[in-house]
Design an enzyme around this catalytic site. Structure first.
Site, PDB file in Angstrom:
ATOM      1  N   HIS A 140     -40.286  37.277 -43.395  1.00 62.19           N
ATOM      2  CA  HIS A 140     -41.010  36.121 -42.872  1.00 62.19           C
ATOM      3  C   HIS A 140     -41.657  36.428 -41.527  1.00 62.19           C
ATOM      4  CE1 HIS A 140     -40.874  31.839 -41.039  1.00 62.19           C
ATOM      5  NE2 HIS A 140     -42.050  32.066 -41.597  1.00 62.19           N
ATOM      6  N   GLU A 152     -38.273  37.413 -39.624  1.00 64.14           N
ATOM      7  CA  GLU A 152     -36.977  37.106 -40.217  1.00 64.14           C
ATOM      8  C   GLU A 152     -36.841  37.865 -41.535  1.00 64.14           C
ATOM      9  OE1 GLU A 152     -35.888  32.596 -38.774  1.00 64.14           O
ATOM     10  OE2 GLU A 152     -37.385  32.804 -40.360  1.00 64.14           O
TER      11      GLU A 152
END
Length: 284
Positions: A140, A152
């Site tokens: 992410h 992430e």
């Protein structure tokens, strides 16, 4: 497995931003959109972004040319067959993502990592429509991808240690600070951020303070670079609403229940910067 060629699916701002990051880091990038014209437009946008960096002295001309030379725009999903890692950044809709992962599983080599840039949706559901759930994870990036330092790395319950290690190494090689998180709605950042944004919209709707004063208070009182209502406009109110709905569906926490004002604004097409009107008017 050495990751050398990256496939990116999606013609939005996140797809082009991730393509820029990966190309500058030395990866070959296959940028796929459903139409060749939109894929070519993404490359044109990338070229413009790199040109600005050259003008500002942040990038050498030779580095710009090398990065552009690593990017290829395609419309055929089959062109991703030779990619070592494919990262999707399409619409934040679980059914659409599951359909795409099923197609990618059929097309890509068995050892390829299939990753999602989702900010909220359950990665495991995408993994389980493939025949390689251990090679599926979340990667992410944040918007704008070239500027934001954080990525992430999302471990689904099915993700192997090797997959997470390779995804983390990829993010680090792009100059990002990679943090690992389990597959839970909102991961780290959005699980903490969106109750704050939602409550800012609630204060505004209740007339507790004006838009400008709410944003000024959080900038001046908490040293945030941007106020919450301006940030909602930047993220997109439709995207913000989808994230809040996903968070509420998983946790049933009232803090995640979207303020009705957000739904009304989305219904009215006031989505923020992308439509040039949201909490702020960008048409002037």
């Amino acid at each position: 497995m050495a990751v050398k060629r990256i496939g990116i699916v999606g013609s939005g701002i996140m797809g082009s931003g991730i393509a820029e990051v990966a190309a500058k880091a030395g990866y070959e990038v296959v940028l796929r959109s459903r139409a060749q014209s939109s894929a070519d437009a993404m490359v044109a946008g990338l070229e413009k972004s790199l040109a600005k960096q050259v003008e500002r002295g942040k990038l050498e001309t030779a580095e710009r040319d090398a990065a552009l030379g690593r990017v290829r725009a395609v419309a055929d999903l089959g062109e991703l067959a030779d990619c070592d890692l494919v990262l999707e950044s399409i619409v934040e809709d679980l059914d659409a993502k599951k359909h795409l992962f099923n197609e990618l599983d059929r097309i890509c080599a068995d050892g390829a990592i299939l990753a999602t840039n989702t900010s909220t949706l359950p990665v495991v559901e995408m993994a389980m429509v493939t025949g390689r759930p251990e090679r599926v994870c979340g990667i992410h990036f944040f918007n704008p991808a070239p500027m934001m330092a954080l990525v992430e790395i999302v471990r689904a319950i099915t993700s192997s240690d090797e997959t997470i290690a390779e995804a983390t190494a990829f993010a680090a090689s792009c100059g990002k600070n990679a943090v690992q998180v389990k597959d839970q709605a909102g991961f780290i950042v959005n699980a903490l951020l969106f109750p704050y944004l939602n409550n800012a919209a609630r204060l505004f709707d209740a007339g507790v303070a004006t838009r400008d004063d709410i944003d000024a208070a959080m900038k001046g009182g908490c040293n945030f670079p941007m106020g919450p209502l301006a940030l909602l406009d930047l993220v997109g109110l439709d995207t913000s609403l989808a994230i809040l709905d996903a968070l509420y569906d998983e946790f049933r926490d009232p803090n995640y229940a979207a303020v009705p004002l957000l739904r009304r604004m989305v219904s009215a097409g006031r989505l923020g910067r992308k439509t040039r009107i949201g909490f702020y008017d960008y048409r002037k």
